[in-house]
Design an enzyme around this catalytic site. Structure first.
Site, PDB file in Angstrom:
ATOM      1  N   ALA A 104      -9.423   5.232   3.865  1.00 57.66           N
ATOM      2  CA  ALA A 104      -9.219   6.331   4.826  1.00 57.66           C
ATOM      3  C   ALA A 104     -10.423   7.253   4.945  1.00 57.66           C
ATOM      4  O   ALA A 104     -11.164   7.476   3.991  1.00 57.66           O
ATOM      5  CB  ALA A 104      -7.995   7.160   4.482  1.00 57.66           C
ATOM      6  N   GLY A 105     -10.589   7.768   6.149  1.00 60.53           N
ATOM      7  CA  GLY A 105     -11.624   8.757   6.417  1.00 60.53           C
ATOM      8  C   GLY A 105     -12.970   8.182   6.778  1.00 60.53           C
ATOM      9  O   GLY A 105     -13.903   8.914   7.114  1.00 60.53           O
ATOM     10  N   LYS A 129       0.879  -1.167   0.000  1.00 58.38           N
ATOM     11  CA  LYS A 129       0.000   0.000   0.000  1.00 58.38           C
ATOM     12  C   LYS A 129       0.915   1.215   0.000  1.00 58.38           C
ATOM     13  O   LYS A 129       1.566   1.517   0.994  1.00 58.38           O
ATOM     14  CB  LYS A 129      -0.905   0.014   1.242  1.00 58.38           C
ATOM     15  CG  LYS A 129      -1.684   1.324   1.394  1.00 58.38           C
ATOM     16  CD  LYS A 129      -2.556   1.355   2.632  1.00 58.38           C
ATOM     17  CE  LYS A 129      -2.937   2.789   2.969  1.00 58.38           C
ATOM     18  NZ  LYS A 129      -3.803   2.887   4.145  1.00 58.38           N
ATOM     19  N   GLY A 182      -7.844   9.118   9.494  1.00 58.08           N
ATOM     20  CA  GLY A 182      -8.119   9.303  10.918  1.00 58.08           C
ATOM     21  C   GLY A 182      -9.195  10.311  11.252  1.00 58.08           C
ATOM     22  O   GLY A 182      -9.482  10.544  12.425  1.00 58.08           O
ATOM     23  N   ASN A 187      -9.452   1.579   9.433  1.00 59.42           N
ATOM     24  CA  ASN A 187      -8.716   1.154  10.623  1.00 59.42           C
ATOM     25  C   ASN A 187      -9.272   1.805  11.887  1.00 59.42           C
ATOM     26  O   ASN A 187      -9.856   1.164  12.752  1.00 59.42           O
ATOM     27  CB  ASN A 187      -7.216   1.498  10.435  1.00 59.42           C
ATOM     28  CG  ASN A 187      -6.322   0.936  11.526  1.00 59.42           C
ATOM     29  OD1 ASN A 187      -5.126   0.754  11.316  1.00 59.42           O
ATOM     30  ND2 ASN A 187      -6.829   0.643  12.709  1.00 59.42           N
ATOM     31  N   THR A 188      -9.141   3.129  11.959  1.00 66.16           N
ATOM     32  CA  THR A 188      -9.464   3.839  13.198  1.00 66.16           C
ATOM     33  C   THR A 188     -10.912   3.631  13.628  1.00 66.16           C
ATOM     34  O   THR A 188     -11.177   3.476  14.832  1.00 66.16           O
ATOM     35  CB  THR A 188      -9.183   5.351  13.023  1.00 66.16           C
ATOM     36  OG1 THR A 188      -7.887   5.501  12.433  1.00 66.16           O
ATOM     37  CG2 THR A 188      -9.200   6.067  14.365  1.00 66.16           C
TER      38      THR A 188
END
Lengths: 279, 114
Positions: free
Chosen positions: A204-205, A116, A177, A226-227
């Site tokens: 992301a986001g 990635k 994040g 992830n987050t």
């Protein structure tokens, strides 16, 4: 919305009869949720979250290791035990050179040619440096890597990444994040419609399962997050929620969604309505 | 390489070396001093001490190669990957890559990531 219908056909055609698998670099994936492995309360919670999500691809990184730490070894053993594919990232790299060296170190450590690719432009937005990204992608593809580029919705950059040899793209939903969801749905939709045959992973986001479902309904092929899972009150339950939302969004996309209208249209038949002709 | 100051006593019994406090050598040294007719001989070996930067921190090492450095620092058989001066050094080349003073070394391992 008509464009979405065209995409549906392309996706179903690509996925083959009866199965709705995502094929990336020759690998057939059933789960369309790629999960990050950072920020969990414990390795045990991470392990359970991966299983609850049903994910088949997890992202990992390389970081400096002190001689007396054995953290890397323990983490590797845990990940290897999950039986999923690993997608090492080049998170935090700010130059092409750093990203290339990091990818090479990751390839040796994780024994995979998947990477990635992140080349970060600045610390506040962590947005991709598209110029560096395209350059690094070209070098890594020539070195035999299978590059998963973390990019924006920019069509020009997307074309250059594909020309450089990337077989899929990973446009951001919002900055890493932030949990803001799809910050620019119009641009993402344009990207989707512009490259109907290219696997696109929103990366992301993403903050809520509804964000992930929205991306899947728009026809994106997978979501990487992830987050939103790791920092949830109950990461394991949230992983399950994301897995369900992504399956729902995908099924809805393949089913073909109705067209949006400005004016109301009764769903109950008008014919035979009692008192219809009494004024 | 910095200058090494040395003095030998007339009797040949004592040897005093005056080294700069931060003496850094970039290769292996071996010097033989002898007392000529008086029959004594002293061999002085100085292992090269390099100053390198490992994972952002300065370190002094007697290792000649990257492989030796990893052993000296205690990494042993740890699952790590390496880079020198920004370039990846594969496992198979660690034996042959010789260190130089001022090299920056990265030693990394698998870690959580998003």
């Amino acid at each position: 919305m008509t464009d979405t219908m065209i995409d549906t056909k392309a996706n179903v055609a690509r996925s083959g009869a009866g199965r709705d698998a995502l094929v990336v670099y020759g690998a057939e994936l059933t789960s369309r949720l790629f999960l990050g492995t950072a920020q969990y309360p414990s390795p045990y919670v991470l392990e359970r979250a991966v299983k609850a999500a049903g994910t088949e691809v997890v992202t990992v990184s390389v970081r400096r290791e002190g001689a007396r730490e054995k953290g890397g070894q323990r983490f590797w053993e845990m990940i290897a035990g999950l039986g999923v594919r690993v997608l090492p990232n080049t998170a935090g790299c700010r130059t092409v050179r750093e990203a290339i060296a990091t990818a090479e170190m990751a390839r040796e450590l994780f024994d995979t040619d998947w990477v990635k690719l992140e080349v970060i432009a600045n610390d506040d937005t962590l947005q991709p440096d598209l110029f560096g990204l395209v350059e690094a992608a070209g070098v890594l593809v020539r070195e035999g890597f299978k590059v998963f580029p973390y990019t924006t919705e920019d069509l020009g950059a997307a074309e250059r990444l594909l020309a450089a040899g990337c077989e899929l793209l990973m446009p951001w939903g919002a900055p890493i994040g932030t949990g803001r969801g799809l910050a620019n749905p119009y641009a993402l939709r344009t990207l989707r419609n512009y490259f109907p045959g290219v696997p696109l992973v929103v990366d992301a986001g993403i903050g809520a399962p509804s964000h992930a479902a929205q991306a899947m309904e728009m026809g994106f092929d997978a979501v990487l997050l992830n987050t939103a899972v790791a920092k949830a009150g109950d990461p394991v339950a949230m992983a399950e929620a994301f897995g369900a939302a992504i399956r729902a969004g995908r099924t809805a996309f393949v089913a073909g969604m109705m067209e949006v209208r400005d004016m109301a249209a009764p769903s109950t038949p008008v014919a035979g309505t009692p008192f219809f002709d009494l004024k | 390489m910095r200058r090494v100051h040395r003095s030998l006593s007339a009797a040949g019994q004592e040897l005093t070396l005056y080294l700069p406090r931060e003496a850094v050598f970039s290769w292996q040294h071996e010097r033989i001093f002898s007392g000529g007719g008086s029959g004594w001989e002293l061999t002085l070996r100085m292992a090269a001490v390099l100053e390198v930067v490992v994972n952002g921190e300065r370190a002094k090492t007697r290792a000649r190669t990257l492989a030796e450095l990893l052993i000296e620092l205690g990494y042993g058989e740890a699952k790590v990957a390496t880079a020198r001066n920004g370039d990846f050094i594969p496992l198979r080349k660690r034996d042959t890559v010789e260190l130089s003073g001022g090299d920056t070394i990265e030693i990394v391992s698998p870690r959580q990531g998003g």
